[in-house]
Design a protein around this motif. Structure first.
Motif, mmCIF file in Angstrom:
data_model
loop_
_atom_site.group_PDB
_atom_site.id
_atom_site.type_symbol
_atom_site.label_atom_id
_atom_site.label_comp_id
_atom_site.label_asym_id
_atom_site.label_seq_id
_atom_site.Cartn_x
_atom_site.Cartn_y
_atom_site.Cartn_z
ATOM 1 N N PRO A 25 -15.605 6.558 -62.911
ATOM 2 C CA PRO A 25 -14.301 6.762 -63.560
ATOM 3 C C PRO A 25 -13.749 5.497 -64.203
ATOM 4 O O PRO A 25 -13.171 5.548 -65.294
ATOM 5 N N TRP A 36 -13.060 5.434 -68.181
ATOM 6 C CA TRP A 36 -11.672 5.195 -68.624
ATOM 7 C C TRP A 36 -11.563 3.908 -69.425
ATOM 8 O O TRP A 36 -10.834 3.844 -70.420
ATOM 9 N N THR A 76 -12.994 4.523 -72.957
ATOM 10 C CA THR A 76 -12.199 5.424 -73.811
ATOM 11 C C THR A 76 -10.812 4.866 -74.115
ATOM 12 O O THR A 76 -10.127 5.374 -75.002
ATOM 13 N N LYS A 77 -10.386 3.850 -73.379
ATOM 14 C CA LYS A 77 -9.064 3.251 -73.597
ATOM 15 C C LYS A 77 -9.209 1.743 -73.760
ATOM 16 O O LYS A 77 -8.660 0.956 -72.981
ATOM 17 N N VAL A 100 -5.423 -0.149 -68.643
ATOM 18 C CA VAL A 100 -6.507 0.347 -67.794
ATOM 19 C C VAL A 100 -7.792 -0.451 -68.041
ATOM 20 O O VAL A 100 -8.498 -0.839 -67.102
#
Length: 305
Positions: free
Chosen positions: A114, A118, A121-122, A127
């Motif tokens: 995860p 994450w 993608t960000k 994050v």
């Protein structure tokens, strides 16, 4: 596939031969362990007599030849500390090490997937920065220091988990967390890089242009194609896990191969040292073989000639 597996198994033989030679040479260079087998007031005559009876006064190649002859029969010699055959003692400790290693790998993958997805993608978001910073810190912390800190916080101060030993799930948590932290940091960093590269591919842009939901694009298309690099990373981390158990098991008094090997090195119990290293080498080679087989299952385009 069967021919490939058979070929890889055959290739293990020369690798194990080389490992056996290196380990035996290092043990030979370490010196004569006879002095540790006898009382401190033993005479030089007693030392020479025991050395001759064990064959330790013979040339290196002669000793190595006898060692190989015994090795093919599964005989690594007898431990002078435990007064029993070395290999059964090592195999008795193997399940504890496997339990700790598997728990650490599962925990590391559960944390890393995860975080890596994450973060990819960000990009440049809080994050992403948190995951990147956590990866650097997790990779930089030595296992022995992290293990001691976890004991002080969660065992001594909070009393949530046992300090040492094995037997319950509570005993497993802190050692597994100690081992998993550095591995998760490495997997997170490499998975992020792999995901970013895949998300910039043309077929991902095509999937998005068709109106497919972002979650489907990320997890079904991008993440699925990053599984091969992920399997590679996890397979390569096997040696890291096995190496980490040497220190982690000592810190938490976990009764596995690592603790047994460290104690054997301190007491110069060379039969145990040789058996432990040999079993660990087989584990690492076997995990690399499993990774190669998984490549074919994940991507049928991969062919083994």
């Amino acid at each position: 596939m069967a021919a490939f597996v058979f070929k890889r198994l055959a290739e293990m033989i020369p690798v194990l031969f080389i490992i056996s030679f290196i380990v035996f040479a290092l043990v030979f260079v370490a010196g004569n362990p006879v002095a540790l087998m006898l009382p401190e007031d033993a005479s030089q005559e007693d030392i020479d007599q025991l050395t001759a009876s064990l064959g330790l006064d013979q040339p290196f190649l002669v000793q190595y030849g006898k060692y190989l002859l015994n090795l093919v029969q599964g005989d690594f010699g007898e431990s002078f500390r435990y007064n029993t055959s070395a290999l059964p003692l090592v195999l008795e400790r193997l399940p504890a090490t496997l339990e700790l290693a598997v728990a650490a790998l599962v925990l590391a993958v559960a944390m890393a997937i995860p975080l890596g997805v994450w973060s990819a993608t960000k990009q440049h978001s809080p994050v992403d920065l948190l995951a990147a910073g956590g990866s650097v810190i997790g990779k930089a912390m030595p296992n022995f220091w992290l293990g001691i800190m976890l004991i002080l916080i969660f065992s001594v101060m909070l009393g949530w988990f046992p300090v040492s030993g094995r037997g319950t799930l509570g005993h497993l948590v802190l050692p597994a967390m100690t081992l998993a932290t550095g591995i998760a940091a490495e997997i997170t960093r490499l998975l992020r890089s792999s995901m970013i590269e895949i998300l910039n591919q043309d077929y991902i842009r095509t999937a998005r242009s068709k109106g497919i939901r972002e979650g489907m694009v990320v997890y079904k298309h991008a993440f699925r194609n990053s599984l091969i690099p992920l399997v590679t990373i996890v397979a390569l981390q096997t040696s890291t896990v096995v190496g980490g158990t040497l220190i982690t098991e000592t810190v938490f008094s976990w009764p596995g191969l690592g603790q047994l090997l460290i104690q054997a090195v301190h007491t110069r119990d060379m039969a145990i040292v040789q058996a432990c290293v040999f079993v660990i080498a087989i584990l690492v080679i076997f995990m690399n073989l499993v990774a190669d087989v998984l490549y074919r299952l994940l991507d049928p385009r991969i062919k083994y000639e």
